[in-house]
Design an enzyme around this catalytic site. Structure first.
Site, mmCIF file in Angstrom:
data_model
loop_
_atom_site.group_PDB
_atom_site.id
_atom_site.type_symbol
_atom_site.label_atom_id
_atom_site.label_comp_id
_atom_site.label_asym_id
_atom_site.label_seq_id
_atom_site.Cartn_x
_atom_site.Cartn_y
_atom_site.Cartn_z
ATOM 1 N N ARG A 1 0.896 -1.234 0.020
ATOM 2 C CA ARG A 1 0.014 -0.042 0.012
ATOM 3 C C ARG A 1 0.884 1.578 -0.103
ATOM 4 N NH1 ARG A 1 -2.980 -3.352 3.438
ATOM 5 N NH2 ARG A 1 -4.837 -4.258 2.571
ATOM 6 N N LYS B 1 2.316 10.869 -11.570
ATOM 7 C CA LYS B 1 1.267 10.250 -12.084
ATOM 8 C C LYS B 1 1.855 8.598 -12.342
ATOM 9 C CE LYS B 1 -1.959 13.429 -14.238
ATOM 10 N NZ LYS B 1 -2.349 13.830 -15.783
ATOM 11 N N GLU C 1 6.797 17.400 -26.314
ATOM 12 C CA GLU C 1 6.181 17.907 -24.761
ATOM 13 C C GLU C 1 6.757 19.399 -24.636
ATOM 14 O OE1 GLU C 1 4.090 16.747 -22.715
ATOM 15 O OE2 GLU C 1 3.794 14.708 -23.570
ATOM 16 N N LYS D 1 6.481 22.584 -15.282
ATOM 17 C CA LYS D 1 5.483 21.287 -14.683
ATOM 18 C C LYS D 1 5.202 21.293 -13.128
ATOM 19 C CE LYS D 1 4.074 16.741 -15.102
ATOM 20 N NZ LYS D 1 3.790 15.447 -15.636
ATOM 21 N N GLU E 1 -5.281 16.991 -10.242
ATOM 22 C CA GLU E 1 -5.795 17.368 -11.471
ATOM 23 C C GLU E 1 -7.254 17.558 -11.219
ATOM 24 O OE1 GLU E 1 -4.268 15.390 -15.077
ATOM 25 O OE2 GLU E 1 -6.121 15.654 -15.901
ATOM 26 N N ARG F 1 -3.940 21.325 -13.456
ATOM 27 C CA ARG F 1 -3.038 20.290 -14.068
ATOM 28 C C ARG F 1 -3.531 19.599 -15.340
ATOM 29 N NH1 ARG F 1 0.353 15.496 -11.022
ATOM 30 N NH2 ARG F 1 1.164 14.754 -12.792
ATOM 31 N N ASN G 1 -2.445 18.613 -20.494
ATOM 32 C CA ASN G 1 -2.903 17.405 -21.455
ATOM 33 C C ASN G 1 -3.160 18.259 -22.823
ATOM 34 O OD1 ASN G 1 -2.841 15.371 -19.818
ATOM 35 N ND2 ASN G 1 -4.676 15.816 -18.775
ATOM 36 N N HIS H 1 -3.362 16.374 -25.990
ATOM 37 C CA HIS H 1 -3.193 14.952 -25.611
ATOM 38 C C HIS H 1 -4.524 14.298 -26.046
ATOM 39 C CE1 HIS H 1 0.474 15.920 -23.710
ATOM 40 N NE2 HIS H 1 0.691 14.577 -23.124
ATOM 41 N N HIS I 1 -3.671 10.612 -27.523
ATOM 42 C CA HIS I 1 -3.926 9.385 -26.942
ATOM 43 C C HIS I 1 -4.417 8.293 -28.122
ATOM 44 C CE1 HIS I 1 -3.219 10.633 -22.768
ATOM 45 N NE2 HIS I 1 -2.086 10.449 -23.200
ATOM 46 N N HIS J 1 4.448 8.984 -28.467
ATOM 47 C CA HIS J 1 3.509 9.730 -27.670
ATOM 48 C C HIS J 1 3.714 11.289 -28.015
ATOM 49 C CE1 HIS J 1 1.305 11.420 -24.474
ATOM 50 N NE2 HIS J 1 2.301 12.257 -24.063
HETATM 51 N N1 GLY Z 1 1.374 14.351 -17.990
HETATM 52 C C1 GLY Z 1 0.612 15.152 -17.563
HETATM 53 C C2 GLY Z 1 0.661 15.081 -16.205
HETATM 54 O O1 GLY Z 1 1.634 14.718 -15.500
HETATM 55 O O2 GLY Z 1 -0.275 15.643 -15.595
#
Ligand code: GLY
Length: 340
Positions: free
Chosen positions: A112, A134, A176, A204, A214, A218, A222, A225, A229, A241
């Protein structure tokens, strides 16, 4: 040599990102004091590996997207058990975004929550995937649909690793970087590589610090994106990507123009920056299937209220829900992307 240090400010989960040649030599700074063992998750052909002061073992995962799976997580968990990894120990992900996403998720779920440190070795990994916590894997229904927010104890971006990247891999990272250009207006290419990567990490980090999970800003990360995707999936991940993000930002600009959010001049600026300044492709090489892409875009994680895009507009880039398919069709037409 200079190693840049960028802080991701998240209260008690704050950490540093070290950016520079030879930064991997500072990895012991991130190993928790109580850790007796480190398990390194990596892939064959990753050009740099850490030297650790504590007992360690290395587990290799496959290097194609199909290995970003729950099967790999189960395999890793079995290796963690065999190695006797405890919650005081540490997982170290060494590789591109796929490795750090998988290693991070395995660490998040082991007992956990076990500490993880990331060593990013691709440009995409350095400027995006390894920073911000993430983690996750793909399932048949979509990319990164199973995962967790799990912040690392630290991130290392060792520029020595970039020396063996192919031109295509570098271009993927530039997709990116170009995204950060549109989010901030910064002329990132004017900076030397270490400072450029550090600035991308800083942009970032600021976004993540303000909205770790998010629920707001945040999502702007994207940009490009939603189509990206879908393109990755419909090409069976033959389209990488960063390449897909570059095309996705052009598409998003056309959608925004079709919705009268931005002028044709701003669309042209997207072509100039992405196509000319960053030298990235502005269209997929393959013929695309619009219906399939629109279906995949409906499955996007942001799409809680109809088709959802991150779009440029009079107040800057923002999340827009309930985009009608008509605007997508108009964007496809404007890009001259035909049906299969
Ligand atoms: N790759 C997008 C984020 O980390 O929110």
């Amino acid at each position: 040599m200079t190693v840049h240090q960028v802080k991701v400010a998240l209260g008690e989960r704050s950490y540093s990102v070290l950016v520079g040649h030879g930064a991997i030599n500072q990895i012991d700074n991130f190993v928790p004091k109580l850790a007796k063992r480190a398990l390194v998750v990596t892939q064959k052909n990753i050009p740099i590996q850490p030297t650790l002061k504590i007992e360690s073992t290395t587990v290799f995962i496959g290097d194609t997207e199909e290995h970003k799976s729950l099967t790999t997580i189960e395999m890793l968990a079995q290796k963690f058990a065999e190695f006797g990894l405890t919650r005081n120990d540490v997982v170290i992900g060494v590789g591109g975004g796929m490795v750090t996403d998988v290693a991070g998720f395995a660490a998040a779920s082991w007992h956990r929550g076990t500490s993880v440190v990331h060593v990013a070795t691709s440009l995409v990994g350095m400027v995006d995937a390894s920073v911000g916590g993430k983690t996750g894997v793909n399932i048949a229904s979509g990319k990164n649909l199973v995962g967790a927010f799990w912040q690392p104890l630290g991130v290392i971006c060792d520029l020595d690793a970039l020396e063996t990247l192919t031109q295509r891999e570098m271009r993927c990272g530039l997709g990116e970087v170009a995204k950060y250009h549109f989010l901030t207006g910064d002329d990132l290419l004017a900076l030397e590589m270490p400072a450029r990567i550090a600035r991308c990490v800083e942009i970032k980090a600021n976004i993540v610090s303000a909205d770790e999970r998010e629920s707001g800003g945040r999502a702007l990360l994207n940009y490009g994106h939603t189509l990206a995707h879908a393109l990755e999936r419909s090409s069976n991940f033959m389209m990488a990507h960063g390449e897909a993000v570059a095309v996705g930002m052009i598409f998003a600009a056309h959608v925004a123009h079709s919705m009268k959010r931005i002028s044709q001049a701003r669309v042209d600026e997207h072509y100039r920056v992405i196509g000319e300044t960053y030298g990235l492709k502005v269209k997929p090489d393959e013929i695309i299937n619009r219906r399939e892409l629109i279906g995949l875009m409906h499955l996007d994680k942001k799409a809680v209220s109809g088709l959802t895009f991150v779009l440029d507009g009079p107040s800057g880039i923002e999340v827009v829900s309930g985009v009608s398919e008509m605007h997508l069709e108009q964007a496809f037409d404007a890009m001259r992307l035909n049906e299969k």
